[in-house]
Motif scaffolding. Structure first.
Motif, mmCIF file in Angstrom:
data_model
loop_
_atom_site.group_PDB
_atom_site.id
_atom_site.type_symbol
_atom_site.label_atom_id
_atom_site.label_comp_id
_atom_site.label_asym_id
_atom_site.label_seq_id
_atom_site.Cartn_x
_atom_site.Cartn_y
_atom_site.Cartn_z
ATOM 1 N N GLN A 37 0.812 -1.215 0.000
ATOM 2 C CA GLN A 37 0.000 0.000 0.000
ATOM 3 C C GLN A 37 0.848 1.268 0.000
ATOM 4 N N ASP A 38 1.827 1.337 0.880
ATOM 5 C CA ASP A 38 2.535 2.612 1.049
ATOM 6 C C ASP A 38 3.763 2.723 0.152
ATOM 7 N N GLY A 40 3.734 1.093 -2.359
ATOM 8 C CA GLY A 40 2.973 1.025 -3.603
ATOM 9 C C GLY A 40 2.563 2.375 -4.144
ATOM 10 N N SER A 41 2.553 3.423 -3.322
ATOM 11 C CA SER A 41 2.124 4.709 -3.876
ATOM 12 C C SER A 41 3.125 5.212 -4.916
ATOM 13 N N CYS A 42 4.377 4.802 -4.820
ATOM 14 C CA CYS A 42 5.337 5.123 -5.891
ATOM 15 C C CYS A 42 5.689 3.908 -6.758
ATOM 16 N N GLY A 44 3.827 1.113 -7.130
ATOM 17 C CA GLY A 44 2.666 0.363 -7.615
ATOM 18 C C GLY A 44 2.301 -0.750 -6.653
ATOM 19 N N MET A 45 1.007 -0.950 -6.497
ATOM 20 C CA MET A 45 0.527 -1.985 -5.578
ATOM 21 C C MET A 45 0.953 -3.378 -6.054
ATOM 22 N N GLN A 46 1.072 -3.521 -7.394
ATOM 23 C CA GLN A 46 1.577 -4.782 -7.951
ATOM 24 C C GLN A 46 3.104 -4.747 -8.064
ATOM 25 N N THR A 48 4.928 -2.994 -9.900
ATOM 26 C CA THR A 48 5.380 -2.933 -11.288
ATOM 27 C C THR A 48 5.991 -1.578 -11.626
ATOM 28 N N GLY A 49 6.105 -0.703 -10.619
ATOM 29 C CA GLY A 49 6.764 0.578 -10.844
ATOM 30 C C GLY A 49 5.791 1.714 -11.082
ATOM 31 N N GLY A 50 6.318 2.914 -10.967
ATOM 32 C CA GLY A 50 5.544 4.136 -11.149
ATOM 33 C C GLY A 50 6.572 5.239 -11.142
ATOM 34 N N LEU A 51 6.427 6.174 -10.218
ATOM 35 C CA LEU A 51 7.493 7.151 -10.040
ATOM 36 C C LEU A 51 8.765 6.432 -9.595
ATOM 37 N N ALA A 80 13.449 10.305 -5.363
ATOM 38 C CA ALA A 80 12.297 10.462 -4.461
ATOM 39 C C ALA A 80 12.257 9.392 -3.375
ATOM 40 N N PRO A 82 12.698 7.840 -0.027
ATOM 41 C CA PRO A 82 13.038 8.344 1.312
ATOM 42 C C PRO A 82 13.701 7.270 2.165
#
Lengths: 107, 381
Positions: A37-38, A40-42, A44-46, A48-51, A80, A82
């Motif tokens: 969940q957390d 996952g915000s960057c 992805g919940m799966q 699979t990546g994002g930011l 990004a 942390p």
């Protein structure tokens, strides 16, 4: 990368220690939730990546375990990502990295 | 055609299951992020009317609305773009348009839907009626902060290369793009409610890039420079989100990065006029539509809190704990209520914004974004 040799030497001992202090089943469930969940915000919940970069077992296959632990612990300056050291213990970080590298559990 | 026929037959037969004619002005959707599903909600009745499945990975999702308020265009993490019919409660069309997506926008005239993508980086332009791909603009960078502007233009920012791009889609098959230097690592962007100023929040440095879209040739300038005063940043466990909701009256309320503060800027001079200490790293800093209050939620681990700033006095007037992991907030169009999603409680709570009393709670599975059709008529939404 500078600290890699030291970590490399420390691995066998740390691995034993980590098994000894593996998170309790209840805490493991919390960690799975946190990652999905957390993180996952960057990522992805799966995962699979994002930011952030993908964290699937395949994506992490050639990455050294210690480097991943260091990234979670201290973050990655200039990106990004942390530092999570105020939230996660070293044993918890190790458990998360091991699970990520072998395919992270579903919630 | 088939749809019309069904409606007509249902009407003529007058059976008990006949859907009553209704408008869409008080409808909206709630993203159920873990289930690939949206709940269609009625903001007058405080109820969930229906659920629509099959929208893919919605772990990060956002939505815009057709100008008739009938369709929601939902952008999912997996690059899915789904057009949901709110009245018939079903998917009208769906395309997988990228590998990894973050959101989208709808054009001034409602005819174009544009998706902003991480992988591959760029924007893609679709016919809003058919979801036919009309054109694309590759960026070589993750795209953030896509916002519609006057004249069929769109503004967006590039996380990896630190630029703001303005793309003119007057001819949607032949995009024309202008590029501006913005600053290090823009993480999101917004356009002011009047459509004039595009702002890109910067993650890699203290400050916000500001572009006057009435005179873009003047280039982007930096505002709020050095708001961190060289102090070490606190960890940012979730990126803040920006939209035109930052503006209340003649001030903009913006999340500081790595500081537990809301920064206040005068929108006439773009000078900082104050900062308000809050409980954690702000994620959404949202003005009530009438501008009287600004509601703030926070990144992990402070995401159980919500604080309210009274813009008239500049003071915090309320601190709430609406549930576990408050991910999003959405105001009713005339400000009397706010809906809050509590991911880890599986609830959406509806609060009265005058009394701060919780009016009711709806059950929803791992809810995240809440989007009401009133967004259809706001520039930048």
């Amino acid at each position: 990368m500078r600290i890699a040799p030291f970590l490399f030497l420390a691995v066998p001992l740390a691995a034993v220690a980590a098994r000894a202090s593996e998170p309790t089943p209840g805490r493991q469930r919390e960690l799975v939730h946190l990652v999905r969940q957390d993180c996952g915000s960057c990522h992805g919940m799966q995962l699979t990546g994002g930011l952030g970069l993908p964290l699937t077992a395949e994506a992490l296959r050639d990455k050294p375990l210690e480097g991943l632990e260091a990234t979670i612990h201290g973050g990655r300056p200039g990106t990004a990502m942390p530092p999570w050291k105020s939230i996660l213990s070293d044993a918890e970080i190790r458990w998360i990295v091991e699970k990520l590298m072998t395919g992270f559990p579903k919630e | 055609m088939r749809t019309l026929l069904i409606l007509l037959l249902a009407f003529l037969s007058g059976c008990a299951s006949t859907p009553a004619l209704r408008g869409t002005g008080d409808l909206g959707i709630v993203i159920e992020r873990a289930s690939g599903r949206v709940a269609i909600v009625d903001t007058s009745a405080h109820s969930i009317l229906a659920r629509v499945d099959g929208l893919g990975d919605l772990s990060h999702a956002s939505a815009v609305f057709s100008r008739d308020g009938r369709y929601a265009y939902v952008f999912g993490r997996d690059g899915g773009l789904t057009k949901v019919d709110l009245l018939l409660a079903r998917i009208d069309r769906r395309v997988i348009q990228a590998g990894n997506s973050i959101g989208g926008a709808i054009s001034q005239d409602g005819r174009l839907v544009v998706a902003q993508n991480y992988t591959p980086g760029g924007i893609k332009v679709f016919d809003a009626a058919t979801l036919e791909l009309l054109s694309e603009v590759p960026t070589g960078s993750k795209v953030v902060g896509l916002a519609d502007l006057a004249g069929q233009r769109f503004g967006y920012a590039l996380f990896d290369t630190g630029e703001i791009w303005l793309t003119d889609l007057t001819d949607p098959r032949h995009p024309r793009t202008r590029k501006f230097k913005a600053g290090q690592q823009p993480y999101d962007g917004l356009v002011t409610p009047n459509g004039r100023h595009y702002l890109a929040g910067l993650f890699g440095e203290d400050g916000i890039a500001l572009l006057d879209t009435w005179q873009p040739e003047a280039g982007a300038k930096k505002i709020l420079e050095n708001y961190g005063k060289g102090e070490e940043k606190l960890p940012v466990f979730k990126m803040p989100h920006l939209r035109g909701w930052a503006v209340a009256g003649n001030r903009a309320y913006l999340p500081a990065i790595g500081r537990h503060e809301v920064l206040v800027v005068d929108t006439a001079t773009w000078q900082e006029v104050g900062r308000i200490p809050v409980k954690g790293q702000p994620v959404f800093v949202m003005a009530r539509p009438d501008g009287r209050q600004v509601w703030v939620n926070f990144a992990f681990p402070d995401n159980g809190w919500v604080q309210v700033i009274d813009t008239h006095t500049g003071q915090l007037v309320q601190t709430l704990q609406p549930g576990k992991a408050i991910l999003h907030m959405e105001f009713t169009p005339r400000s009397e209520e706010v809906w809050l999603s509590a991911r880890d409680d599986n609830t959406v709570s509806i609060y009265d914004t005058a009394s701060f009393a919780r009016k009711t709670t709806l059950a929803a599975e791992s809810p995240s974004g809440i989007f009401f059709t009133s967004r259809a008529h706001r520039t930048g939404f």
